[in-house]
Design an enzyme around this catalytic site. Structure first.
Site, PDB file in Angstrom:
ATOM      1  N   ARG B  76       0.883  -1.139   0.087  1.00  0.00           N
ATOM      2  CA  ARG B  76       0.033  -0.032  -0.070  1.00  0.00           C
ATOM      3  C   ARG B  76       1.128   1.293   0.116  1.00  0.00           C
ATOM      4  NH1 ARG B  76      -0.583   3.229   4.129  1.00  0.00           N
ATOM      5  NH2 ARG B  76      -0.042   1.747   5.776  1.00  0.00           N
ATOM      6  N   SER B  99      -3.156   0.141  11.043  1.00  0.00           N
ATOM      7  CA  SER B  99      -4.148  -1.205  11.191  1.00  0.00           C
ATOM      8  C   SER B  99      -4.338  -1.395  12.655  1.00  0.00           C
ATOM      9  CB  SER B  99      -3.237  -2.193  10.682  1.00  0.00           C
ATOM     10  OG  SER B  99      -3.315  -3.457  11.521  1.00  0.00           O
ATOM     11  N   GLN B 106       0.617   7.350  11.305  1.00  0.00           N
ATOM     12  CA  GLN B 106       0.986   6.501  10.386  1.00  0.00           C
ATOM     13  C   GLN B 106       2.267   6.796   9.681  1.00  0.00           C
ATOM     14  OE1 GLN B 106       1.532   4.286   7.358  1.00  0.00           O
ATOM     15  NE2 GLN B 106      -0.358   3.531   8.395  1.00  0.00           N
ATOM     16  N   HIS B 172     -36.227   4.898  14.458  1.00  0.00           N
ATOM     17  CA  HIS B 172     -35.093   5.568  13.597  1.00  0.00           C
ATOM     18  C   HIS B 172     -34.340   4.075  13.454  1.00  0.00           C
ATOM     19  CE1 HIS B 172     -31.352   8.189  12.430  1.00  0.00           C
ATOM     20  NE2 HIS B 172     -31.939   7.583  11.633  1.00  0.00           N
ATOM     21  N   ALA B 251     -27.429  13.594  17.794  1.00  0.00           N
ATOM     22  CA  ALA B 251     -26.905  13.686  16.239  1.00  0.00           C
ATOM     23  C   ALA B 251     -26.917  15.144  16.026  1.00  0.00           C
ATOM     24  CB  ALA B 251     -28.190  12.954  15.706  1.00  0.00           C
ATOM     25  N   LYS B 281     -24.752  17.474  10.203  1.00  0.00           N
ATOM     26  CA  LYS B 281     -25.930  18.101  10.539  1.00  0.00           C
ATOM     27  C   LYS B 281     -25.326  19.331  11.348  1.00  0.00           C
ATOM     28  CE  LYS B 281     -28.744  14.012  10.060  1.00  0.00           C
ATOM     29  NZ  LYS B 281     -27.751  12.975  10.267  1.00  0.00           N
ATOM     30  N   ARG B 310      -7.379   0.815   8.453  1.00  0.00           N
ATOM     31  CA  ARG B 310      -7.302   2.235   7.986  1.00  0.00           C
ATOM     32  C   ARG B 310      -8.749   2.670   7.596  1.00  0.00           C
ATOM     33  NH1 ARG B 310      -2.797   4.464   7.644  1.00  0.00           N
ATOM     34  NH2 ARG B 310      -3.115   5.769   6.078  1.00  0.00           N
TER      35      ARG B 310
END
Lengths: 439, 439, 439, 439
Positions: B76, B99, B106, B172, B251, B281, B310
């Site tokens: 990667r 990971s 990283q 919900h 929320a 929101k 990741r």
């Protein structure tokens, strides 16, 4: 705007032959975009950046937050704090999915909904064309492989009452976390050292498949040497016999024809529930998405119903863009380049081995190659390479976590020639390694 | 480049006073960027798009995939299929996390690592300044609120052995999915209809807190009327008494001073484990990220160790950008505008109610307002509004799922004047509703 | 793509009502773009950045360098060295014009040709709507006002045998350079000091108009005080009488209703050949383009045939974008803001004058205001303001070049409240001036 | 920001080795940018798009319109109507130049001023390295070659009293327009047909150089066959002898080592005043700029003082970007590719000629090749090729304007293999021509 309209607009002052020429150009430019939207296939030839940009702009222009006349009185209306932020999302401010179903069309976002469907189809088609022709359904998840495995496990629990995972040992944190995230019990299947290779103890695995109730298997095709790919065909057969679901973590296996062919055989000969692949490691997208494919349309449907809530559109957009930018022809060329680079890597590493009295581990791996570091300080070499701007080598000292077994008898250093790497990467990295170890 | 260097370069041909003027400009332009990187606070004044662009470019330029001299031999390596794709990720091709630990630096991506830390700090600071001053740690997750709740629940199971969730009923799908994803048992606490309002049966909840072993509570502050916010202070006290973790799904509550104040009191008076808020929101970011805050640094640490693998950097970048684009001063202005718009919405809806013989439900809600639709076809009105380009209204027919209780005695239509909505949104939507219902 | 096609693509998996909603959004978003391309008018309401981006992308996609199938065997084929460079040109790599005719359609570039025609029409319409309703033709030149004047003069020489320019004195280098560039003889008409104002010696100008063979007049409407606008109506009448072309340098006069009205009267009552205005100073475009309008279509045609070769499309694109971004409604609002800011500037400067025993020059100017600096070192004040980050003031010491006359009896400092300036600009600048002069 | 500052910011939470790695990356990424700004040379290796973007952002951030604290009270303050427009200009909203001097630093725009100086130096260095090592000064003009010639002619008139141009006949409108624009008298020197080639009548030219007072010569190196390059060395010697300025229109001659070598010899052996080259045709920039170089620093200075007013920065930015994107190494590779493509073009055209009983004109040209079309309708073939999406061929029927002589005995069709064309362009174009003529 349609062509007649473009023609009418041009007609006013542009001579006729130029007008036709303009239409021809725009038609030709748009043609691959139409194809992608209509046929939803992994294209033979990649799209240009201009085409990608136009396609995503068209799609995101279908979302209601682009409607200049919309009156928006919800609590989520894809409002954005500044134009820069709208560019960061390529205009897909509503994200994807609908509360409780990742792939459901979202009424406020017809464009993002369509984009996601196209991404799923194109990704499935790519995986099919690159080897897994027996897969029937696929989805691009906005999650990396670990979390995608958690998603699958959670779906298996809900739908099939699975609560144990047989996991042939791989020394990688992500799958462990995935099993834990979804709240399943993990039963690690030990490995055996066979020559240089570390392989799952297949007999023990089969026995567990037979004996463990409510279990699924999580097999792995790609990992660092000395760990070799799990024999997915044998496992799939055993799973079929005992009706045990099999998930294959095919993280970066798409680039390898051999691995893809083994998985296809496994699904033909036995039971494969789902195959997970990374979009960044296989398709040169930024980190953050996976492609899950399955021979079962129903199972993919169940996966989409497992995700809680909506999600960022960005990983989906990035994966779709990468798939379309490459296309099949160029992917084949990249695979060819990859195998040539791997050959060069092997040669260079072999030469180094000879000079310093080490050897390459005799282990099959689609992208990597491992050099013993016996008597050397592997970690120090690794750290020095990092400082020398070589990224990606993996140094494991004898006895350390990483070999996917107990008591592996060597220290070693792994380097990769994965898809997208250049010959120059390989040459420079080995040249620097050579300097370092011969110092 | 540093200022001396800029000076030296300018010196060659640009007159001295112009040179100083150039430096002054660039210093002044960069100053808020330095502040953000050094102090990691929610700024008083928002940054401009140019400043955001420069900041993210600087940060992503620290990642190793930008190093022209790097030899990249990992599997990667943040390779990307085309330049367009690099723009889609704002250059953060390596994603975030390491990971098995979402917030770990990283090594291949110093820039993304720093960006993520800045995002976490700025988001925490914003939440603290906007009311929850007793929160000690925070993280921006690349997951929407539902999945973030799953993440928290999974951490609670691993670290504290929790396996049941007491969930005051909210109609919900996301929270239900979240509990299922993480594999916990869900115990729904019923609601009571009190006047027009639907509220949790607090006595029954307290009883369950007392009696249910290994349980956590998932309370909700923001939902559509007639469901009112859960009394988080009472719940937190009860949780403290019985040592039961409390997760608050906040929320879109950040915009409401009253809700933030209640949560702060709850954390002062009792036990609050984590509070989850949506970044889209509350902060006008594209959908896809959440902000989790907690009075406990350890608990946030545990959350980061729950995520498997990741993740896409995009939701983090988008959230950080939105936070910085707004800033505290402007957020306060947006809150003011929101409450004024809500007043207008109430007035307009009241006028409509009078004309058609309906009434507004008498329910407290920070952003929404509900009009009874008794004797009318609520769903048809909802569908017509959608076609009339009003997005966001929620129509619930008597007896349908949605009222968070059984047998709610009214049909009704909900509209919101949430943060970021304009007066014009409210005026147009109510004008169209008026047309529709009086037809 | 046309709407039916979008519909068909959406049809596959997106529910019908969502599909219609998507179409509605994209139609509504595209509608102003269609209008601009079909009607080519200065729009009432400005377009959004998204709309501008889509419009230019559509247009530049008509150029042959975008044709994936084109075989390009010319010596100029709009090839670009990298994608970044294509973004710098907004895709108009072929430039505009055709060797020897600036406005001719270019066969390789139907899109750029159309774009240029739209720019010319929209610009003419803007100038007409903002006052010069008697202008019949217009062109956006990729040249600033000075070079545009050179272009006009050169056309006058070729077509009408003009070789002398009567130029009421203005102390500005550009018009002098323009006359010299085109190779005409310059006859400077002196000014008179009348009260504080410096005005052309109209009698002498009239005399020269009558007596100078093969001459044209170059009059000026906007300059720094104490120089006032030339009386264009009187001049135009005189020009008509003696059949002498009149060019009006209306650099930043579009923002002023009074100046536009005077020019309109001039063209009604007498002879006006061409009026030149800056696109940056009037329409908030980057520096680099002008708008030339004329009551004569033929004369504009002659101008386009004067330019030698092709030209950069960038100034045209930038001007068109700025015109469309603003629109008539908003331009009116900006004009209102400008006059309010000018009032404030006058007040603040007056206050300062009172405090330090100076006074404002009594001179009419649409945007500027001048404070005497008698006995003070005007240049030093100017330099200090520059260092205090006030840009734009103009300091002229008694006797220096700049007053457009000999022996102007004052030193003075000019500040502007031009279109696009904010109240904050004016307040801050005068506050700093106050600090400086009262030190 | 300087490195120490980046280090301090990273220090807080990023481990030390990662920090160093981040610095190394950003240093390495910025190093070519520093080089360009410090040394102002045509780089060996091209810069990446990311580097170009960062460089231009840094430069445009020095301009005062970026200063958040500036109080802007001038009539021109680089205000822009919307963010999109700022992107169109790459942030250089103030344009370049200062009223009456194109290359003068502009106090409000230190960044644009520096950018322009860098562009001039890099362009000069490129021209020097690509052959004209005896040139001492250079400037990138925001004008195409025709207008740049007008600029030079106008400077020659002002400074040296030149008012006649000896112009070896080339059938191209631009130079004619240029001479007319600047108001000089044009004396066309006729050509001779020698074999297939059309060449200036050198003797007549020499005679005119000797006899015409106040004249300059405008010679041409690149034009379509059958017109060959003017013998610039001979002309330069003659010019030197009689002290007559020589302007060389070297439109697309930079790509040709032979032409560049001839011009260098000319300047060594005789008198060359200025050489003009197109930035789009030689350096793959969008149309709109030229590079003027001269052995005389003074003369370039005079040119900059001829331009009237300010100008768009866009053509300068685009040219600088293209020069830096390519770099010397890659330019050499492009030149090699060009000569190979020309060989292929010649072969294919020869084959076609054989088949249809025509022949290639025996004329030297650096990029083009001409096929006789005797007895065929050349214009029809040209029109058909245009419709078949072949852009660039030039069809001239016997007797038509275009051959730069009277009575050229052939019809013919010209195709080019210029720099930047691909082998595929050449193959496709000749394949289509083959189809067309053999129909």
């Amino acid at each position: 705007m349609d062509n007649d309209e473009i023609d009418r607009i041009l007609e006013k002052n542009i001579p006729k032959s130029m007008r036709q020429r303009g239409r021809t150009t725009v038609d030709s430019l748009m043609s691959p975009i139409r194809d992608v939207l209509n046929r939803r296939r992994f294209p033979e030839k990649g799209l240009t950046d201009l085409q990608l940009e136009m396609m995503f702009q068209l799609l995101s222009s279908l979302d209601t937050d682009k409607d200049p006349e919309a009156a928006r009185v919800g609590e989520r209306e894809a409002r954005i704090a500044s134009p820069f932020i709208g560019r960061l999302s390529a205009g897909f401010n509503h994200g994807v999915g609908r509360s409780g179903k990742l792939a459901a069309p979202q009424p406020k976002a017809p464009g993002a909904s369509l984009m996601q469907q196209v991404a799923n189809s194109v990704a499935l088609d790519a995986i099919r064309k690159l080897g897994l022709s027996n897969m029937k359904s696929g989805i691009v998840t906005p999650l990396s492989t670990g979390m995608s495995i958690a998603l699958i496990l959670s779906a298996l629990r809900r739908e099939q009452g699975i609560n144990r995972v047989l996991f042939p040992r791989v020394d990688h944190a992500s799958p462990h976390r995935a099993i834990a995230f979804a709240g399943l019990e993990k039963i690690v299947i030990p490995t055996l050292i066979e020559g240089d290779a570390v392989r799952v103890d297949l007999e023990q695995l089969k026995q567990q498949i037979e004996s463990t109730e409510s279990s699924a298997v999580l097999a792995t095709t790609t990992f660092f040497p000395p760990r070799e790919s799990d024999p997915v065909k044998d496992i799939a057969k055993s799973c079929a016999k005992h009706d045990v679901p099999l998930i294959i973590n095919n993280a970066y296996g798409v680039q390898s024809d051999r691995i893809m062919s083994e998985i296809r055989s496994a699904a033909d000969a036995g039971y494969v529930t789902a195959v997970v692949q990374s979009s960044d490691k296989n398709f040169l997208a930024p980190v953050g998405a996976s492609i899950i494919v399955s021979p079962s349309e129903d199972f993919v449907e169940q996966i989409t119903e497992t995700y809680a809530g909506r999600a960022s559109a960005a990983p989906i957009v990035q994966t779709l863009a990468a798939l379309l930018a490459i296309g099949l022809e160029n992917y084949r060329a990249l695979q060819l380049e990859q195998s040539e680079n791997l050959k060069i890597l092997n040669e260079r590493m072999n030469e180094i081995a000879d000079k310093i009295g080490q050897r390459l581990l005799s282990v099959w791996n689609p992208v990597a190659c491992a050099l013993t570091m016996d008597g050397l300080d592997a970690n120090e070499v690794g750290a020095k390479l990092y400082n020398m701007r070589v990224t990606g080598p993996r140094a494991v000292a004898k006895g350390e976590f990483g070999s996917s077994c107990d008591n592996y008898p060597h220290s070693y250093l792994v380097m990769n020639a994965a898809i997208g790497a250049s010959k120059n990467d390989v040459e420079t990295a080995t040249m620097k390694l050579n300097k370092e170890v011969r110092r």
